[in-house]
Design a protein around this motif. Structure first.
Motif, PDB file in Angstrom:
ATOM      1  N   ALA A  42       9.378   3.374   5.250  1.00 19.62           N
ATOM      2  CA  ALA A  42       8.931   2.925   6.573  1.00 19.62           C
ATOM      3  C   ALA A  42       8.571   1.445   6.548  1.00 19.62           C
ATOM      4  CB  ALA A  42       7.723   3.744   7.009  1.00 19.62           C
ATOM      5  N   GLY A  43       8.742   0.822   7.679  1.00 22.05           N
ATOM      6  CA  GLY A  43       8.371  -0.580   7.823  1.00 22.05           C
ATOM      7  C   GLY A  43       6.863  -0.740   7.931  1.00 22.05           C
ATOM      8  N   GLU A  44       6.437  -1.959   7.753  1.00 26.38           N
ATOM      9  CA  GLU A  44       5.004  -2.257   7.766  1.00 26.38           C
ATOM     10  C   GLU A  44       4.351  -1.875   9.095  1.00 26.38           C
ATOM     11  OE1 GLU A  44       2.335  -6.164   6.829  1.00 26.38           O
ATOM     12  OE2 GLU A  44       4.213  -5.946   5.728  1.00 26.38           O
ATOM     13  N   ALA A  45       5.018  -2.157  10.205  1.00 30.11           N
ATOM     14  CA  ALA A  45       4.449  -1.834  11.520  1.00 30.11           C
ATOM     15  C   ALA A  45       4.290  -0.326  11.688  1.00 30.11           C
ATOM     16  CB  ALA A  45       5.316  -2.408  12.628  1.00 30.11           C
ATOM     17  N   VAL A  53      -4.663   3.893   8.056  1.00 30.26           N
ATOM     18  CA  VAL A  53      -3.897   2.985   7.190  1.00 30.26           C
ATOM     19  C   VAL A  53      -4.171   1.535   7.566  1.00 30.26           C
ATOM     20  CG1 VAL A  53      -1.609   2.291   6.412  1.00 30.26           C
ATOM     21  CG2 VAL A  53      -2.160   4.698   6.632  1.00 30.26           C
ATOM     22  N   GLY A  54      -3.766   1.096   8.726  1.00 31.86           N
ATOM     23  CA  GLY A  54      -4.015  -0.270   9.163  1.00 31.86           C
ATOM     24  C   GLY A  54      -3.106  -1.296   8.505  1.00 31.86           C
ATOM     25  N   PRO A  55      -3.173  -2.538   8.984  1.00 30.24           N
ATOM     26  CA  PRO A  55      -2.241  -3.564   8.530  1.00 30.24           C
ATOM     27  C   PRO A  55      -2.393  -3.968   7.063  1.00 30.24           C
ATOM     28  CG  PRO A  55      -3.745  -4.444  10.200  1.00 30.24           C
ATOM     29  CD  PRO A  55      -4.002  -2.986  10.098  1.00 30.24           C
ATOM     30  N   ILE A  61       1.284  -1.299   0.719  1.00 25.41           N
ATOM     31  CA  ILE A  61       2.306  -0.291   0.432  1.00 25.41           C
ATOM     32  C   ILE A  61       3.676  -0.961   0.333  1.00 25.41           C
ATOM     33  CG2 ILE A  61       3.521   1.736   1.346  1.00 25.41           C
ATOM     34  CD1 ILE A  61       0.768   2.519   2.629  1.00 25.41           C
ATOM     35  N   ARG A  62       3.980  -1.828   1.273  1.00 32.49           N
ATOM     36  CA  ARG A  62       5.280  -2.525   1.259  1.00 32.49           C
ATOM     37  C   ARG A  62       5.400  -3.400   0.017  1.00 32.49           C
ATOM     38  NH1 ARG A  62       8.695  -0.136   2.502  1.00 32.49           N
ATOM     39  NH2 ARG A  62       9.993  -1.971   2.513  1.00 32.49           N
ATOM     40  N   ARG A  63       4.332  -4.124  -0.335  1.00 28.78           N
ATOM     41  CA  ARG A  63       4.367  -4.961  -1.543  1.00 28.78           C
ATOM     42  C   ARG A  63       4.569  -4.100  -2.787  1.00 28.78           C
ATOM     43  NH1 ARG A  63       0.008  -7.483   0.777  1.00 28.78           N
ATOM     44  NH2 ARG A  63      -1.429  -6.388  -0.603  1.00 28.78           N
ATOM     45  N   SER A  64       3.842  -3.005  -2.856  1.00 29.29           N
ATOM     46  CA  SER A  64       3.918  -2.121  -4.013  1.00 29.29           C
ATOM     47  C   SER A  64       5.312  -1.542  -4.153  1.00 29.29           C
ATOM     48  CB  SER A  64       2.886  -0.995  -3.852  1.00 29.29           C
ATOM     49  OG  SER A  64       3.002  -0.077  -4.896  1.00 29.29           O
ATOM     50  N   HIS A  65       5.890  -1.124  -3.045  1.00 26.90           N
ATOM     51  CA  HIS A  65       7.230  -0.538  -3.091  1.00 26.90           C
ATOM     52  C   HIS A  65       8.275  -1.596  -3.452  1.00 26.90           C
ATOM     53  CE1 HIS A  65      10.488   2.177  -2.389  1.00 26.90           C
ATOM     54  NE2 HIS A  65      10.972   1.444  -1.421  1.00 26.90           N
TER      55      HIS A  65
END
Length: 69
Positions: A42-45, A53-55, A61-65
């Motif tokens: 999933a995308g960040e948005a 969760v929040g921004p 999560i995106r950085r980790s992935h």
């Protein structure tokens, strides 16, 4: 265990490795997206729209992935 099961388990572990994601947030992400792998894709948005969760956590999560963690 099948290859798909292994992939989902690895995706769940990856969620837990993201900064700010514990059991409750991981469960909320899986419930919202249907699977750990779908949550990681999933995308960040979209991630940020999940309750709890929040921004900041979405970005983590995106950085980790992206880093393969």
């Amino acid at each position: 265990m099948t290859q798909d099961d292994d992939a989902e388990l690895l995706a769940l572990l990856a969620l837990h490795l993201a900064e700010g994601v514990g059991p409750q947030r991981a469960a909320a992400l899986v419930e919202h997206f249907g699977s750990p792998a779908a949550a990681l894709q999933a995308g960040e948005a979209a991630l940020a729209c999940v309750p709890g969760v929040g921004p900041k956590t979405a970005a983590a999560i995106r950085r980790s992935h992206a880093s393969g963690a």
